[in-house]
Write a protein that holds these residues in place. Sequence first.
Motif, PDB file in Angstrom:
ATOM      1  N   THR A 416       0.833  -1.205   0.000  1.00 55.08           N
ATOM      2  CA  THR A 416       0.000   0.000   0.000  1.00 55.08           C
ATOM      3  C   THR A 416       0.871   1.260   0.000  1.00 55.08           C
ATOM      4  O   THR A 416       0.640   2.191  -0.779  1.00 55.08           O
ATOM      5  N   GLY A 417       1.856   1.284   0.900  1.00 55.67           N
ATOM      6  CA  GLY A 417       2.744   2.441   0.962  1.00 55.67           C
ATOM      7  C   GLY A 417       3.510   2.647  -0.324  1.00 55.67           C
ATOM      8  O   GLY A 417       3.619   3.784  -0.829  1.00 55.67           O
ATOM      9  N   TYR A 418       4.021   1.544  -0.881  1.00 55.75           N
ATOM     10  CA  TYR A 418       4.756   1.635  -2.142  1.00 55.75           C
ATOM     11  C   TYR A 418       3.803   2.070  -3.259  1.00 55.75           C
ATOM     12  O   TYR A 418       4.160   2.847  -4.146  1.00 55.75           O
ATOM     13  N   GLY A 419       2.555   1.561  -3.198  1.00 49.71           N
ATOM     14  CA  GLY A 419       1.567   1.964  -4.192  1.00 49.71           C
ATOM     15  C   GLY A 419       1.287   3.453  -4.153  1.00 49.71           C
ATOM     16  O   GLY A 419       1.181   4.101  -5.189  1.00 49.71           O
ATOM     17  N   ILE A 420       1.169   4.020  -2.941  1.00 46.44           N
ATOM     18  CA  ILE A 420       0.961   5.475  -2.815  1.00 46.44           C
ATOM     19  C   ILE A 420       2.158   6.221  -3.400  1.00 46.44           C
ATOM     20  O   ILE A 420       1.998   7.220  -4.113  1.00 46.44           O
ATOM     21  N   CYS A 421       3.368   5.727  -3.106  1.00 48.11           N
ATOM     22  CA  CYS A 421       4.574   6.357  -3.665  1.00 48.11           C
ATOM     23  C   CYS A 421       4.496   6.409  -5.186  1.00 48.11           C
ATOM     24  O   CYS A 421       4.756   7.449  -5.808  1.00 48.11           O
ATOM     25  N   VAL A 422       4.130   5.283  -5.795  1.00 50.36           N
ATOM     26  CA  VAL A 422       4.135   5.214  -7.255  1.00 50.36           C
ATOM     27  C   VAL A 422       2.958   5.984  -7.853  1.00 50.36           C
ATOM     28  O   VAL A 422       3.083   6.579  -8.925  1.00 50.36           O
ATOM     29  N   VAL A 423       1.812   6.004  -7.170  1.00 49.39           N
ATOM     30  CA  VAL A 423       0.698   6.835  -7.643  1.00 49.39           C
ATOM     31  C   VAL A 423       1.118   8.303  -7.668  1.00 49.39           C
ATOM     32  O   VAL A 423       0.874   9.022  -8.649  1.00 49.39           O
ATOM     33  N   LEU A 424       1.768   8.761  -6.590  1.00 45.99           N
ATOM     34  CA  LEU A 424       2.265  10.140  -6.572  1.00 45.99           C
ATOM     35  C   LEU A 424       3.314  10.358  -7.651  1.00 45.99           C
ATOM     36  O   LEU A 424       3.383  11.426  -8.269  1.00 45.99           O
ATOM     37  N   ASN A 425       4.123   9.336  -7.886  1.00 49.47           N
ATOM     38  CA  ASN A 425       5.114   9.390  -8.947  1.00 49.47           C
ATOM     39  C   ASN A 425       4.450   9.604 -10.304  1.00 49.47           C
ATOM     40  O   ASN A 425       4.896  10.416 -11.119  1.00 49.47           O
ATOM     41  N   ARG A 426       3.360   8.878 -10.539  1.00 46.18           N
ATOM     42  CA  ARG A 426       2.661   9.007 -11.821  1.00 46.18           C
ATOM     43  C   ARG A 426       1.947  10.353 -11.938  1.00 46.18           C
ATOM     44  O   ARG A 426       1.853  10.917 -13.031  1.00 46.18           O
ATOM     45  N   ILE A 427       1.416  10.863 -10.810  1.00 44.73           N
ATOM     46  CA  ILE A 427       0.817  12.202 -10.844  1.00 44.73           C
ATOM     47  C   ILE A 427       1.887  13.233 -11.204  1.00 44.73           C
ATOM     48  O   ILE A 427       1.662  14.137 -12.016  1.00 44.73           O
ATOM     49  N   GLY A 428       3.061  13.056 -10.610  1.00 41.59           N
ATOM     50  CA  GLY A 428       4.181  13.916 -10.990  1.00 41.59           C
ATOM     51  C   GLY A 428       4.534  13.753 -12.453  1.00 41.59           C
ATOM     52  O   GLY A 428       4.863  14.723 -13.151  1.00 41.59           O
ATOM     53  N   GLY A 429       4.454  12.495 -12.950  1.00 41.61           N
ATOM     54  CA  GLY A 429       4.748  12.230 -14.355  1.00 41.61           C
ATOM     55  C   GLY A 429       3.764  12.913 -15.284  1.00 41.61           C
ATOM     56  O   GLY A 429       4.152  13.477 -16.315  1.00 41.61           O
ATOM     57  N   ILE A 430       2.478  12.867 -14.927  1.00 40.71           N
ATOM     58  CA  ILE A 430       1.470  13.556 -15.733  1.00 40.71           C
ATOM     59  C   ILE A 430       1.750  15.060 -15.738  1.00 40.71           C
ATOM     60  O   ILE A 430       1.665  15.722 -16.782  1.00 40.71           O
ATOM     61  N   SER A 431       2.113  15.586 -14.574  1.00 44.44           N
ATOM     62  CA  SER A 431       2.469  17.011 -14.500  1.00 44.44           C
ATOM     63  C   SER A 431       3.660  17.308 -15.396  1.00 44.44           C
ATOM     64  O   SER A 431       3.684  18.325 -16.109  1.00 44.44           O
ATOM     65  N   GLY A 432       4.658  16.401 -15.373  1.00 37.23           N
ATOM     66  CA  GLY A 432       5.843  16.603 -16.201  1.00 37.23           C
ATOM     67  C   GLY A 432       5.521  16.587 -17.679  1.00 37.23           C
ATOM     68  O   GLY A 432       6.052  17.386 -18.458  1.00 37.23           O
ATOM     69  N   VAL A 433       4.639  15.658 -18.086  1.00 39.35           N
ATOM     70  CA  VAL A 433       4.239  15.598 -19.498  1.00 39.35           C
ATOM     71  C   VAL A 433       3.539  16.885 -19.913  1.00 39.35           C
ATOM     72  O   VAL A 433       3.803  17.440 -20.984  1.00 39.35           O
ATOM     73  N   LEU A 434       2.633  17.377 -19.053  1.00 41.59           N
ATOM     74  CA  LEU A 434       1.902  18.603 -19.390  1.00 41.59           C
ATOM     75  C   LEU A 434       2.836  19.809 -19.435  1.00 41.59           C
ATOM     76  O   LEU A 434       2.725  20.666 -20.312  1.00 41.59           O
ATOM     77  N   ILE A 435       3.795  19.854 -18.486  1.00 43.04           N
ATOM     78  CA  ILE A 435       4.781  20.943 -18.511  1.00 43.04           C
ATOM     79  C   ILE A 435       5.597  20.877 -19.793  1.00 43.04           C
ATOM     80  O   ILE A 435       5.800  21.879 -20.483  1.00 43.04           O
ATOM     81  N   GLY A 436       6.049  19.655 -20.122  1.00 39.96           N
ATOM     82  CA  GLY A 436       6.836  19.493 -21.335  1.00 39.96           C
ATOM     83  C   GLY A 436       6.043  19.767 -22.595  1.00 39.96           C
ATOM     84  O   GLY A 436       6.588  20.242 -23.599  1.00 39.96           O
ATOM     85  N   SER A 437       4.729  19.482 -22.567  1.00 43.96           N
ATOM     86  CA  SER A 437       3.893  19.707 -23.743  1.00 43.96           C
ATOM     87  C   SER A 437       3.767  21.189 -24.062  1.00 43.96           C
ATOM     88  O   SER A 437       3.688  21.585 -25.231  1.00 43.96           O
ATOM     89  N   TYR A 438       3.738  22.003 -23.007  1.00 48.78           N
ATOM     90  CA  TYR A 438       3.555  23.440 -23.229  1.00 48.78           C
ATOM     91  C   TYR A 438       4.870  24.209 -23.188  1.00 48.78           C
ATOM     92  O   TYR A 438       4.907  25.408 -23.383  1.00 48.78           O
ATOM     93  N   ALA A 439       5.969  23.475 -22.903  1.00 51.02           N
ATOM     94  CA  ALA A 439       7.298  24.075 -23.026  1.00 51.02           C
ATOM     95  C   ALA A 439       7.873  23.645 -24.367  1.00 51.02           C
ATOM     96  O   ALA A 439       7.322  22.790 -25.055  1.00 51.02           O
ATOM     97  N   ASN A 440       8.984  24.193 -24.721  1.00 57.37           N
ATOM     98  CA  ASN A 440       9.648  23.802 -25.966  1.00 57.37           C
ATOM     99  C   ASN A 440      10.670  22.723 -25.642  1.00 57.37           C
ATOM    100  O   ASN A 440      11.753  23.006 -25.120  1.00 57.37           O
ATOM    101  N   VAL A 441      10.325  21.457 -25.918  1.00 57.46           N
ATOM    102  CA  VAL A 441      11.217  20.355 -25.554  1.00 57.46           C
ATOM    103  C   VAL A 441      12.421  20.268 -26.484  1.00 57.46           C
ATOM    104  O   VAL A 441      13.296  19.433 -26.289  1.00 57.46           O
ATOM    105  N   GLU A 442      12.465  21.116 -27.495  1.00 55.50           N
ATOM    106  CA  GLU A 442      13.610  21.110 -28.398  1.00 55.50           C
ATOM    107  C   GLU A 442      14.647  22.156 -27.981  1.00 55.50           C
ATOM    108  O   GLU A 442      15.596  22.418 -28.700  1.00 55.50           O
ATOM    109  N   THR A 443      14.463  22.744 -26.797  1.00 54.49           N
ATOM    110  CA  THR A 443      15.444  23.670 -26.243  1.00 54.49           C
ATOM    111  C   THR A 443      16.019  23.068 -24.964  1.00 54.49           C
ATOM    112  O   THR A 443      15.665  21.961 -24.561  1.00 54.49           O
ATOM    113  N   THR A 444      16.890  23.830 -24.302  1.00 52.27           N
ATOM    114  CA  THR A 444      17.501  23.343 -23.059  1.00 52.27           C
ATOM    115  C   THR A 444      16.622  23.597 -21.831  1.00 52.27           C
ATOM    116  O   THR A 444      16.988  23.185 -20.729  1.00 52.27           O
TER     117      THR A 444
END
Length: 474
Positions: A416-444
Amino acid sequence: MALINTAIDEIGMTPWQWKLFFFNGFGYAVDSLLIVCQSISSPAVDREFGRPNKKVAGVPLASQVGLLVGAALWGFSADIIGRKLAFNTSLLICAGFVLIAGGMPDYISFAAMVAIYSAGAGGNYILDATNLVEFLPITHTWLVTFMSIWWAVGYMITGLLAWGFMSNFSCATKSTPATCHKADNWGWRYLHFTTGSLVLVMSVARLLFIRMTQTPRWLIAQNKDVEAFTVLENLAKKYNRPFTLKLEDLEGKGRVLHTEKSRWSLFRMSMHVGGLFQTKLLTYSSIVIFANWFVIGMVSPLYSVFLPYYLETRGAQRNGPPSNYTTWRNYAINQVAGLGGPIIAGVLVETKLFGRRGTLAIGALFTMVLQFGYTQIKTPAQNLGVSAAITAASNIYYGTIYAYTPEILPSAHRATGYGICVVLNRIGGISGVLIGSYANVETTAPLFVCASLFGLLVILSLILPFETRGKRAN
């Protein structure tokens, strides 16, 4: 729990536990293999089909959503139904949908298949690390850290396959749906057919070559003392190992409260979450480890998922338009270099100077420095060398966090604890994808963000309250 731990230490390391290390490693490999499979395919899928939403990277987003669902499903259910079912079925689910994904005719259907096979893989390393740590004697707990070598192997396999398929069977980098036709763009399909077949072989091997049992620590948490005793007794008899534990010693410790209620009752399910916050120190530990996993989730898609786009354009800026061969050769070399990270981590975690927390901090610190340095590369050789070093350094951190997390979580509530860790990890991942989608990933820009987040991970690693080197995971 102390009696069970003593019995496992008395039996020691047997061939069955080595097999467990090997076959649990398959789950680690599949997790990374499939994450990279979709990320490698994403630019080619974009070129052939075009994105329904020009801003949002739909395939990486589908992957992160699927991984979140998988982490919640496998992680939270494992403390209720045990570890055995996921071990026997998760890879088979992945294999089927990866093979189907390779035949999808449009962007939406491919993204849907990515979400489903990601859900199948989403809880793999939760269960695999939990399975292994709950059977290991204290002399071999370092293997949980070293098992992340399989995670790097998954990256390496996919990177090498991409080098073969994507460099020879993909449309040119600047193609559009109008100029990129299916006949010229079979690389991502070959990649899925091959990796799906490989995962299928792994899933069948798990069923044929190892008879998985519920872990003794999970069994006693369910008040199943007789079954826990039998598992250990059979292991000792099979390999002619000493075994002095008595069933009456286990039963003499009393009953686990509330096990007369249904395992699916809201009360018992809520206890698995509440068990992570039973004391002030455990609450602090849980919050800090959750924060680590959330930040990792943001970093991963910003760097790993969008790295193929960045490598393509970086070569164009520094050395003219890169060939598909050069792009994917560099990607494969990056992933081979990543094998060094878990090996280094496996050594450092057992040293008194670093231990688990110090190794986490070192991995994050080196990755931060290298990512800041990567923004200044000026030659193809620098590009390849620094990016390969980043992969190895980040794997020091990843390899350690995957092992440290199950070690500090209480056994009855570990999944359960590890599952919560990974769920939060995936929420962070979704945030990262959205940030990257609206940023220019072809820059630094994404690299500066990633480097800063790894700097935050250095701090989060050092303030973790428990050092588990040389100590038993309960």
